[in-house]
Design a protein around this motif. Structure first.
Motif, mmCIF file in Angstrom:
data_model
loop_
_atom_site.group_PDB
_atom_site.id
_atom_site.type_symbol
_atom_site.label_atom_id
_atom_site.label_comp_id
_atom_site.label_asym_id
_atom_site.label_seq_id
_atom_site.Cartn_x
_atom_site.Cartn_y
_atom_site.Cartn_z
ATOM 1 N N ASP A 20 0.804 -1.235 0.000
ATOM 2 C CA ASP A 20 0.000 0.000 0.000
ATOM 3 C C ASP A 20 0.832 1.279 0.000
ATOM 4 O O ASP A 20 0.315 2.365 -0.215
ATOM 5 C CB ASP A 20 -0.983 0.005 1.176
ATOM 6 C CG ASP A 20 -0.277 -0.143 2.513
ATOM 7 O OD1 ASP A 20 0.941 -0.441 2.515
ATOM 8 O OD2 ASP A 20 -0.927 0.040 3.551
ATOM 9 N N LEU A 21 2.141 1.141 0.227
ATOM 10 C CA LEU A 21 3.025 2.314 0.166
ATOM 11 C C LEU A 21 4.011 2.096 -0.975
ATOM 12 O O LEU A 21 5.043 1.438 -0.819
ATOM 13 C CB LEU A 21 3.767 2.515 1.489
ATOM 14 C CG LEU A 21 2.934 3.073 2.650
ATOM 15 C CD1 LEU A 21 3.697 2.975 3.947
ATOM 16 C CD2 LEU A 21 2.511 4.522 2.384
ATOM 17 N N PRO A 45 -0.606 9.017 -2.616
ATOM 18 C CA PRO A 45 -1.675 8.349 -1.874
ATOM 19 C C PRO A 45 -2.252 7.189 -2.705
ATOM 20 O O PRO A 45 -2.177 7.209 -3.936
ATOM 21 C CB PRO A 45 -2.738 9.450 -1.684
ATOM 22 C CG PRO A 45 -2.001 10.731 -1.881
ATOM 23 C CD PRO A 45 -0.906 10.440 -2.863
ATOM 24 N N LYS A 46 -2.810 6.218 -2.031
ATOM 25 C CA LYS A 46 -3.369 5.038 -2.698
ATOM 26 C C LYS A 46 -4.409 5.441 -3.743
ATOM 27 O O LYS A 46 -5.285 6.261 -3.471
ATOM 28 C CB LYS A 46 -4.006 4.107 -1.652
ATOM 29 C CG LYS A 46 -4.312 2.722 -2.197
ATOM 30 C CD LYS A 46 -4.733 1.791 -1.077
ATOM 31 C CE LYS A 46 -5.086 0.435 -1.640
ATOM 32 N NZ LYS A 46 -5.512 -0.495 -0.588
ATOM 33 N N ASP A 47 -4.246 4.894 -4.949
ATOM 34 C CA ASP A 47 -5.167 5.105 -6.073
ATOM 35 C C ASP A 47 -5.193 6.556 -6.565
ATOM 36 O O ASP A 47 -6.140 6.968 -7.231
ATOM 37 C CB ASP A 47 -6.588 4.636 -5.719
ATOM 38 C CG ASP A 47 -7.220 3.863 -6.876
ATOM 39 O OD1 ASP A 47 -6.501 3.088 -7.542
ATOM 40 O OD2 ASP A 47 -8.410 4.049 -7.121
ATOM 41 N N GLU A 73 1.960 19.040 -3.295
ATOM 42 C CA GLU A 73 0.859 19.274 -2.361
ATOM 43 C C GLU A 73 0.218 17.970 -1.882
ATOM 44 O O GLU A 73 -0.210 17.864 -0.731
ATOM 45 C CB GLU A 73 -0.197 20.111 -3.084
ATOM 46 C CG GLU A 73 -1.017 21.018 -2.180
ATOM 47 C CD GLU A 73 -1.942 21.901 -3.012
ATOM 48 O OE1 GLU A 73 -3.153 21.678 -2.930
ATOM 49 O OE2 GLU A 73 -1.450 22.778 -3.752
ATOM 50 N N ASN A 74 0.149 16.971 -2.770
ATOM 51 C CA ASN A 74 -0.625 15.760 -2.477
ATOM 52 C C ASN A 74 0.178 14.510 -2.133
ATOM 53 O O ASN A 74 -0.366 13.571 -1.552
ATOM 54 C CB ASN A 74 -1.554 15.438 -3.660
ATOM 55 C CG ASN A 74 -2.653 16.465 -3.812
ATOM 56 O OD1 ASN A 74 -3.644 16.447 -3.102
ATOM 57 N ND2 ASN A 74 -2.469 17.411 -4.731
ATOM 58 N N ALA A 75 1.448 14.476 -2.495
ATOM 59 C CA ALA A 75 2.261 13.270 -2.245
ATOM 60 C C ALA A 75 2.408 13.008 -0.749
ATOM 61 O O ALA A 75 2.458 13.935 0.053
ATOM 62 C CB ALA A 75 3.630 13.426 -2.885
ATOM 63 N N LEU A 76 2.481 11.736 -0.389
ATOM 64 C CA LEU A 76 2.709 11.355 1.009
ATOM 65 C C LEU A 76 4.166 11.649 1.386
ATOM 66 O O LEU A 76 4.459 11.979 2.526
ATOM 67 C CB LEU A 76 2.408 9.864 1.213
ATOM 68 C CG LEU A 76 0.979 9.392 0.911
ATOM 69 C CD1 LEU A 76 0.860 7.898 1.137
ATOM 70 C CD2 LEU A 76 -0.045 10.141 1.769
ATOM 71 N N LYS A 109 11.109 9.720 4.164
ATOM 72 C CA LYS A 109 10.821 9.593 5.604
ATOM 73 C C LYS A 109 9.859 8.425 5.846
ATOM 74 O O LYS A 109 9.890 7.766 6.870
ATOM 75 C CB LYS A 109 10.221 10.894 6.139
ATOM 76 C CG LYS A 109 11.195 12.066 6.112
ATOM 77 C CD LYS A 109 10.533 13.345 6.600
ATOM 78 C CE LYS A 109 11.331 14.576 6.239
ATOM 79 N NZ LYS A 109 11.251 14.906 4.803
ATOM 80 N N THR A 110 8.979 8.197 4.875
ATOM 81 C CA THR A 110 8.051 7.064 4.919
ATOM 82 C C THR A 110 8.696 5.913 4.162
ATOM 83 O O THR A 110 9.071 6.077 2.996
ATOM 84 C CB THR A 110 6.718 7.437 4.228
ATOM 85 O OG1 THR A 110 6.225 8.640 4.807
ATOM 86 C CG2 THR A 110 5.698 6.334 4.362
#
Length: 207
Positions: A20-21, A45-47, A73-76, A109-110
Motif C-alpha cells: 500500500d506504500l 496516496p493510494k489510487d 501538495e498531495n504526495a505522502l 521519511k516514509t
C-alpha cells in the motif's frame, strides 16, 4: 482503457498483493553534457491520479510546473537526490544514476513497501521492487517522480545561466544541442561539464 486506469495498472496490481506504500523512482539528466543527474522518489496516496500525469518529456514546461505543484501538495512523501558531474566522471553515468536512486529511496521519511523504478534494476535494494521499461509513461508513481526530477533539474539549469551567462543553460538545460556545443567552443569548458562525455572529452584532448 482510460488514462487513469492505464497509469494505475501496476499500482493496483500491487495493492491487491498487499502493498500500500508504493514509491515511484525516476531520473532526469543521464544524457546532458553539463550538470548533475537528478533522481526523485515519490509516494502518492493510494489510487491517486491527477489528469495529465505522464512522462515528463511529453509535457510542456508550463504543464510540468503545474503538475509539480500538485504532486508536492498531495504526495505522502518526496525525496530528491543529485549526483554531480564530477562524480559522474569518476564512477560513470549508470553507477551515478543508481547511486542517486538508492539515496533518493533512502531519503524518504516514509518507508515504502514496494518500489517502481523506471528501467533500472537496483540489485542491492532491500525493498521489493519492479523495474519497468518506459515506466514514466506506464505508472502514475514513476510519472510523478519524473515530473518532480525534471522540474527540479530544469530550475537548477536556469540558475546556472545566471551564474554563467551566455551558455544558454536556460534553453538547452545542459544537453548537447548545437547551441550548447557552439557556446562551449566560444566560451570554454566549465567545471560542471562532464569531462568523460563526448564531445567535451575531445575538446579537452584538442581533437
Amino acid at each position: 482503457m482510460m488514462m487513469k486506469d492505464k497509469m494505475l495498472e501496476y499500482e493496483r496490481s500491487l495493492y491487491k498483493q498487499g502493498f500500500d506504500l508504493i514509491a515511484g523512482v525516476d531520473e532526469v539528466g543521464r544524457g546532458p553534457l553539463y550538470g548533475p543527474v537528478v533522481v526523485a522518489a515519490v509516494i502518492l496516496p493510494k489510487d491517486y491520479y491527477v489528469d495529465g500525469l505522464d512522462d515528463s518529456k511529453k509535457l510542456t514546461p508550463k504543464k510540468r510546473e503545474k503538475l509539480y505543484d500538485i504532486i508536492l501538495e498531495n504526495a505522502l512523501d518526496i525525496s530528491i537526490f543529485e549526483v554531480s558531474s564530477q562524480e559522474i566522471d569518476e564512477i560513470n553515468i549508470l553507477n551515478a544514476t543508481k547511486k542517486a536512486m538508492y539515496n533518493a529511496i533512502k531519503g524518504l521519511k516514509t518507508i515504502p513497501n514496494h518500489v517502481l523504478i523506471d528501467a533500472v534494476n537496483l540489485e542491492d535494494l532491500t525493498i521489493p521492487s519492479t523495474s519497468i521499461i518506459k515506466g514514466d509513461a506506464k505508472s502514475a508513481s514513476i510519472a510523478a517522480a519524473s515530473i518532480v526530477a525534471k522540474v527540479h533539474r530544469d530550475r537548477m539549469l536556469i540558475e546556472e545561466e545566471k551564474i554563467h551567462p551566455g551558455y544558454g543553460f536556460d534553453k538547452h538545460k545542459g544537453y548537447g544541442t548545437k547551441l550548447h556545443i557552439e557556446k562551449i567552443k566560444e566560451l570554454g569548458v566549465l567545471e560542471n561539464h562532464r569531462k568523460s562525455f563526448e564531445p567535451i572529452k575531445s575538446m579537452l584532448n584538442g581533437s
